[in-house]
Write a protein that holds these residues in place. Structure first.
Motif, PDB file in Angstrom:
ATOM      1  N   LEU A 194     -30.480  -1.465  19.448  1.00 51.41           N
ATOM      2  CA  LEU A 194     -30.443  -2.927  19.502  1.00 51.41           C
ATOM      3  C   LEU A 194     -31.556  -3.621  18.719  1.00 51.41           C
ATOM      4  CD1 LEU A 194     -29.345  -3.813  23.125  1.00 51.41           C
ATOM      5  CD2 LEU A 194     -28.248  -4.463  20.989  1.00 51.41           C
ATOM      6  N   GLU A 195     -32.781  -3.108  18.837  1.00 48.29           N
ATOM      7  CA  GLU A 195     -33.917  -3.830  18.262  1.00 48.29           C
ATOM      8  C   GLU A 195     -33.713  -4.153  16.790  1.00 48.29           C
ATOM      9  OE1 GLU A 195     -36.512  -0.924  20.161  1.00 48.29           O
ATOM     10  OE2 GLU A 195     -38.106  -2.400  19.808  1.00 48.29           O
ATOM     11  N   ARG A 196     -33.417  -3.108  15.988  1.00 44.35           N
ATOM     12  CA  ARG A 196     -33.298  -3.350  14.561  1.00 44.35           C
ATOM     13  C   ARG A 196     -32.053  -4.176  14.239  1.00 44.35           C
ATOM     14  NH1 ARG A 196     -31.709   1.277  11.802  1.00 44.35           N
ATOM     15  NH2 ARG A 196     -29.739   0.146  11.849  1.00 44.35           N
ATOM     16  N   ASN A 197     -30.989  -3.967  14.996  1.00 43.77           N
ATOM     17  CA  ASN A 197     -29.760  -4.726  14.759  1.00 43.77           C
ATOM     18  C   ASN A 197     -29.929  -6.212  15.053  1.00 43.77           C
ATOM     19  OD1 ASN A 197     -26.925  -3.047  14.387  1.00 43.77           O
ATOM     20  ND2 ASN A 197     -28.598  -1.801  15.136  1.00 43.77           N
TER      21      ASN A 197
ATOM     22  N   LYS B 283     -39.012   1.490  16.147  1.00 46.22           N
ATOM     23  CA  LYS B 283     -38.025   0.604  16.782  1.00 46.22           C
ATOM     24  C   LYS B 283     -36.788   1.384  17.248  1.00 46.22           C
ATOM     25  CE  LYS B 283     -40.124  -3.304  15.409  1.00 46.22           C
ATOM     26  NZ  LYS B 283     -40.895  -4.026  16.402  1.00 46.22           N
ATOM     27  N   GLY B 284     -36.990   2.597  17.696  1.00 43.35           N
ATOM     28  CA  GLY B 284     -35.876   3.357  18.243  1.00 43.35           C
ATOM     29  C   GLY B 284     -34.925   3.958  17.221  1.00 43.35           C
ATOM     30  N   TYR B 285     -35.309   4.000  15.954  1.00 47.60           N
ATOM     31  CA  TYR B 285     -34.460   4.685  14.978  1.00 47.60           C
ATOM     32  C   TYR B 285     -35.331   5.420  13.966  1.00 47.60           C
ATOM     33  CZ  TYR B 285     -35.295   1.420  11.121  1.00 47.60           C
ATOM     34  OH  TYR B 285     -35.869   0.711  10.112  1.00 47.60           O
TER      35      TYR B 285
ATOM     36  N   LEU C  68     -18.013  -7.763   4.966  1.00 46.63           N
ATOM     37  CA  LEU C  68     -19.198  -7.990   4.132  1.00 46.63           C
ATOM     38  C   LEU C  68     -19.947  -6.669   3.939  1.00 46.63           C
ATOM     39  CD1 LEU C  68     -20.508 -11.283   5.785  1.00 46.63           C
ATOM     40  CD2 LEU C  68     -19.133 -11.053   3.721  1.00 46.63           C
ATOM     41  N   PRO C  69     -20.730  -6.548   2.864  1.00 50.13           N
ATOM     42  CA  PRO C  69     -21.507  -5.314   2.689  1.00 50.13           C
ATOM     43  C   PRO C  69     -22.452  -5.107   3.862  1.00 50.13           C
ATOM     44  CG  PRO C  69     -21.658  -6.729   0.737  1.00 50.13           C
ATOM     45  CD  PRO C  69     -20.956  -7.517   1.781  1.00 50.13           C
ATOM     46  N   GLY C  70     -22.642  -3.867   4.264  1.00 50.61           N
ATOM     47  CA  GLY C  70     -23.557  -3.571   5.356  1.00 50.61           C
ATOM     48  C   GLY C  70     -24.998  -3.818   4.931  1.00 50.61           C
ATOM     49  N   THR C  71     -25.724  -4.636   5.695  1.00 49.02           N
ATOM     50  CA  THR C  71     -27.107  -4.948   5.331  1.00 49.02           C
ATOM     51  C   THR C  71     -27.998  -4.947   6.564  1.00 49.02           C
ATOM     52  OG1 THR C  71     -26.752  -7.321   5.632  1.00 49.02           O
ATOM     53  CG2 THR C  71     -26.412  -6.460   3.416  1.00 49.02           C
ATOM     54  N   TYR C  72     -29.266  -4.699   6.356  1.00 48.99           N
ATOM     55  CA  TYR C  72     -30.231  -4.751   7.450  1.00 48.99           C
ATOM     56  C   TYR C  72     -30.788  -6.154   7.610  1.00 48.99           C
ATOM     57  CZ  TYR C  72     -30.146   0.316   7.123  1.00 48.99           C
ATOM     58  OH  TYR C  72     -29.740   1.628   7.114  1.00 48.99           O
TER      59      TYR C  72
END
Lengths: 665, 78
Positions: free
Chosen positions: A96-99, B58-60, A59-63
Motif C-alpha cells: 500500500l505505501e508505495r502505491n 516501504k515494504g517492497y 494508461l502506462p504503468g507508473t510509480y
C-alpha cells in the motif's frame, strides 16, 4: 444516449495486475496501438455492462506522475487533456505505501477516482488486515476489493463506475504540504489565475505544485501563456531542488499518517520471493542459472518454431507454384508467384519465431524474473554503455532481430533504447546461419565450426563497439540510472502471456508486414525488368545493380554474382544462399552449389570469409528495417541503421580480405 | 551517531535515510520510489557482480546502482 457511454482510464504502478484487470474487463474487445507521437503502447477496450458502454483506456504503468519518463507524461496528459469520466487506480493491496504515493498525485489532477484494491487475496493470506470503510473515508473515493486474476470484484467495480458517473458522491481529497510549501503554491497559483486560458485547461493547484517541483514539461505548457514571465521570475528565486525533496517527503509523511489507519501489516521476514531470490540471484549460482534459462528458452523456441516455419515455407512454395503455373501473362504469374506470394511467405516465416519468443518473454516478465535478469546483467552492460534491461533484447536477437527490436520497448530511457535498437542488427540471427554453413562448409573443411563460431563472436564484438561508439558520438550521455523495483515472484497467467504474444505477433504482421511487402515488390521488380529477361538474371536490373556495385565490392573480393545475391539478401538473409543457387544455375541443390563455388576461380576461401563477414554485418533485412522504422518512428534513424551497417560491413570485409591478402592467403 | 552512505551497508543491515545527495533525474525517481529522508532501508543483497544493490524499503524491494547509493546518507538502526 450520450450518457450511456462512460470513459474510464486505468492507472497504477507497474506489477500490480493492471493488465490482467484490463484483460478481464474487456475480454477480446481490445485495440492495441501507440500513443500519438511516441512509441508507448496504448491499449483501449470496450465493455458493455448493464446497458452502458464502458470504454477503457489502459494508461502506462507508473510509480509517479512527474516528467521522469515518457510513460508518466503520457499517463498524466491523458487524464488532464482527455478528461476521462473516471480514473480507476489499481492498488496492490500487499504494497500500500508505495502505491498510495501515486494516489496522492492522482488526487491533485481533480478527477473522479475509484480505487481497485487488487491482489487482496495475497495480502489477506499473509495476515494483513485492511479497513476498507476507513480507507474510503480518508481517501474520499470508493474502494473496491478485487482479485483480477480470478475475476473477483470486477462486477462490483463496474457497478461503482456507473454509480460514480451519476451521483458524484465523492469529491476527492488532497494532501496538505505544510505552511511553507502551501504559501509558495498559493503565490504561484495567484499568478497562474491571471490567465483564463490556463484555468480552462489545467487544474491550478496541481500546476502550481508541479512548477514548484521544477517540472520542465509543465513549464513548457505555460510557455506561451501571458503569465509565463511572472512565473519565470517567481521560480528563479526558488531553490526547486529543495522543494522537490520537501514535497516528496510531505507526500510520504501524509501516507505514513494514513497507512496505520487503513491497514495493519503482518511483518513476514522471509517471504517466498526472498527464498527464490536466494538461489536465483545468488552470488555464485545467479549467472549460471540465468545463462541456463536463456539457453533453455532458445532451445524451446527452435524446437517449437522450426516445424511451423518449415510448414509455412513449404505451403508458400506450393502455393506459388500452383498459382503461377498456367497463369497468363507470364509477368503476372511471376509477380504473384515470385513477388507477392514469395514476399508474404518471407513475412510469415518469421511469425512462429516471433510468437514463441514473445510468449517466453511474457512468461519471464510475468513471473518477475525479467527484473532479476536486468539486475544480474546491469554491471556488465553498464560497462559497455548500456542498461541492464538491454541484455534480453540483444539476446533475443540471436533468434530473430525483429522481436528483439520490438522487445526494446521495456527500456524506458529513450537513448538507452535507441542504442540497443541500433546495435541489435549486428547480433547474428538464425537466418544468417545458412550462409555461414554453405560458405564455411565449402571452403574451411574441418575448421568450419570454428569459423561459424567466430562469426557469432564478431557480431557481439561489433555490437559492443558500436554501442560504445554511439554513446560517445551521436547518442551522447550516460546510461539512465538503474532504479528498479524487484517485484515479488508470481506464477504468470497463461492468458496474459497468450494475449501478449498475440498482440505483438499481430502488430508485426500488420505494421512491419506492409513495409516488408513493399520491399519485396521492389526487389521483384528489379529482378524482373526490363521486359523479357529471365527472372533475376544478369540482364535484369538486379544484375545491372550487381555490375554497378561490383567495383565497390571488388576490394572485398566479391564478383557480380555475390553482389546480386547480397541485394536479394535484403529481403531476408537466408535468401542469399537461394539466389546464389539461381545465379550458379544449380537451383536449390546444396551439394551442386558447394561444388560450383569451389570450382569457381573467382571465389577463394578468403573471399568466402569476407562474404560471410559482410553478410553478418551489412544492412538489416527488410523485416528488421520495417520494425526499426516502426519503433523509432523515424526514417532518419532507419536510414542511419542501414548506412551504418553497410559502412561497418564494408570496412570489416575490407580488413579481412585485404589483410588476408597481405598475409599471403 | 556517524553518518555513512547506503552502499557501505552489509546484507541484513537496517538504516534510516538522512539525506539524499543524488543529482539529476535520478533524484526525482528515487524520491518517487520512497528513498526520502526518514525512510527505513534494509540492504537485502548485492547482484552477483557486486552492483546493483537490492534494498527493502516501504515494504517492497528496490534495486539501485552503487553510484547512486553512495550519495545517499544514512544512520544505522541498532
Amino acid at each position: 444516449m450520450e450518457n450511456r457511454k462512460i470513459r474510464v482510464a486505468l492507472a497504477g504502478n507497474p506489477n500490480v495486475g493492471k493488465t490482467t484487470l484490463f484483460n478481464t474487463i474487456t475480454g477480446s474487445r481490445q485495440h492495441v496501438g501507440n500513443w500519438p507521437g511516441v512509441t508507448v503502447e496504448k491499449k483501449t477496450g470496450v465493455r458493455t455492462y448493464r446497458g452502458y458502454e464502458i470504454e477503457i483506456t489502459d494508461l502506462p504503468g507508473t510509480y509517479s506522475l512527474t516528467a521522469y519518463s515518457m510513460d508518466e507524461i503520457v499517463a498524466r496528459d491523458y487524464i488532464i487533456e482527455e478528461k476521462p469520466d473516471i480514473v480507476i487506480q489499481i492498488v496492490d493491496a500487499s504494497n500500500l505505501e508505495r502505491n498510495l504515493y501515486l494516489t496522492t498525485q492522482l488526487m491533485e489532477l481533480e478527477t473522479e477516482m475509484i480505487i481497485a484494491l487488487n491482489m487482496c487475496d495475497l495480502a489477506l493470506e499473509r495476515g494483513d488486515k485492511l479497513y476498507i470503510n476507513k480507507m474510503q473515508e480518508i481517501l474520499a473515493a470508493p474502494v473496491v476489493q478485487t482479485v483480477a486474476s480470478k475475476g473477483i470484484g470486477i462486477n462490483e467495480l463496474l457497478d461503482r463506475v456507473i454509480e460514480q458517473k451519476h451521483d458524484e458522491k465523492y469529491h476527492g481529497r488532497e494532501i496538505g504540504y505544510g505552511d511553507l510549501i502551501e504559501s509558495k503554491v498559493l503565490e504561484i497559483e495567484k499568478v497562474l489565475l491571471t490567465d483564463p486560458e490556463l484555468i480552462k485547461k489545467y487544474p491550478m493547484r496541481w500546476m502550481s505544485i508541479r512548477l514548484l517541483e521544477g517540472d520542465s514539461n509543465v513549464r513548457a505548457k505555460i510557455e506561451k501563456s501571458a503569465a509565463a514571465e511572472a512565473i519565470n521570475e517567481l521560480l528563479a528565486s526558488i531553490d526547486q531542488e529543495e522543494y522537490e525533496a520537501e514535497i516528496a517527503d510531505k507526500r510520504y509523511v501524509a501516507i505514513n499518517a494514513i497507512f496505520p489507519q487503513i491497514c495493519t501489516r503482518c511483518n513476514v521476514r522471509l517471504t517466498k520471493s526472498d527464498m527464490i531470490d536466494r538461489v536465483l540471484t545468488n552470488k555464485y549460482l545467479g549467472i549460471p542459472i540465468f545463462l541456463a534459462l536463456m539457453w533453455g528458452a532458445f532451445e524451446l523456441t527452435f524446437a517449437f518454431a522450426t516445424p511451423f516455419t518449415d510448414m509455412i515455407e513449404r505451403a508458400f512454395v506450393w502455393l506459388a507454384v500452383n498459382v503461377s503455373s498456367g497463369l497468363e501473362p507470364e509477368w503476372l504469374a511471376s509477380l504473384l508467384g515470385d513477388g507477392i506470394i514469395g514476399g508474404v511467405g518471407a513475412v510469415l516465416t518469421f511469425v512462429p519465431n516471433i510468437f514463441i519468443l514473445f510468449f517466453l518473454l511474457s512468461l519471464l516478465e510475468g513471473s518477475g524474473y525479467l527484473a532479476r535478469a536486468a539486475f544480474i546483467m546491469d554491471r556488465l552492460m553498464y560497462k559497455i554503455g548500456m542498461h541492464g534491461k538491454s541484455f534480453i533484447p540483444l539476446l533475443m536477437g540471436f533468434g530473430c532481430n525483429v522481436p528483439a527490436i520490438m522487445a526494446t520497448r521495456s527500456i524506458e530511457d529513450e537513448k538507452d533504447r535507441l542504442i540497443t535498437l541500433l546495435v541489435v542488427p549486428f547480433v547474428s540471427c538464425g537466418a544468417r546461419l545458412p550462409i555461414y554453413i554453405l560458405l564455411a562448409g565449402a571452403f574451411f573443411g574441418r575448421q568450419a565450426g570454428t569459423v561459424v563460431f567466430f562469426m557469432y563472436i564478431l557480431g557481439i564484438v561489433i555490437a559492443v563497439i558500436s554501442a560504445k561508439l554511439l554513446r560517445t558520438t551521436i547518442v551522447k550521455g550516460r546510461p539512465a540510472p538503474f532504479i528498479m523495483e524487484m517485484p515479488p515472484y508470481r506464477v504468470p497467467t497463461l492468458r496474459a502471456s497468450v494475449v501478449h504474444m498475440w498482440d505483438n505477433g499481430a502488430m508485426y504482421i500488420k505494421k512491419a508486414g506492409t513495409v516488408i511487402l513493399l520491399g519485396v515488390v521492389i526487389i521483384w521488380s528489379l529482378a524482373s525488368f526490363p521486359w523479357g529477361i529471365e527472372y533475376g538474371s544478369e540482364e535484369s536490373y538486379v544484375g545491372m545493380l550487381g555490375h554497378l556495385f561490383a567495383p565497390l565490392l571488388e576490394p572485398l573480393g566479391f564478383d557480380w554474382r555475390m553482389t546480386v545475391a547480397l541485394v536479394f539478401g535484403l529481403v531476408a538473409k537466408e535468401i542469399v544462399v537461394a539466389s546464389m543457387g539461381v545465379l550458379y544455375g544449380v537451383g536449390d541443390n546444396p551439394e551442386a552449389l558447394t561444388a560450383s563455388l569451389v570450382a569457381d576461380p573467382s571465389v577463394t576461401a578468403l573471399s568466402a570469409l569476407s562474404l560471410m563477414v559482410f553478410s553478418l554485418l551489412y544492412m538489416p533485412c527488410v523485416a528488421t528495417l520495417g520494425v526499426i522504422k516502426k519503433e523509432t518512428g523515424s526514417w532518419k534513424w532507419t536510414a542511419f541503421a542501414l548506412a551504418y551497417g553497410v559502412a561497418v560491413a564494408w570496412m570489416m570485409a575490407f580488413l579481412v580480405y585485404q589483410g588476408g591478402r597481405l598475409l599471403g592467403y | 551517531m556517524t553518518e555513512i552512505t547506503l552502499d557501505t551497508l552489509k546484507p541484513g543491515d537496517l538504516a534510516r535515510i538522512t539525506k539524499v545527495r543524488v543529482k539529476g533525474p535520478a533524484r526525482r525517481k528515487l524520491f518517487d520510489m520512497g528513498m526520502v529522508a526518514g525512510s527505513e532501508v534494509e540492504l537485502v543483497r548485492k547482484a552477483p557482480l557486486g552492483d546493483p544493490i537490492e534494498f527493502q524499503i516501504k515494504g517492497y524491494h528496490l534495486s539501485i546502482r552503487k553510484e547512486e547509493a553512495s550519495q545517499i546518507f544514512v544512520q544505522m538502526i541498532e
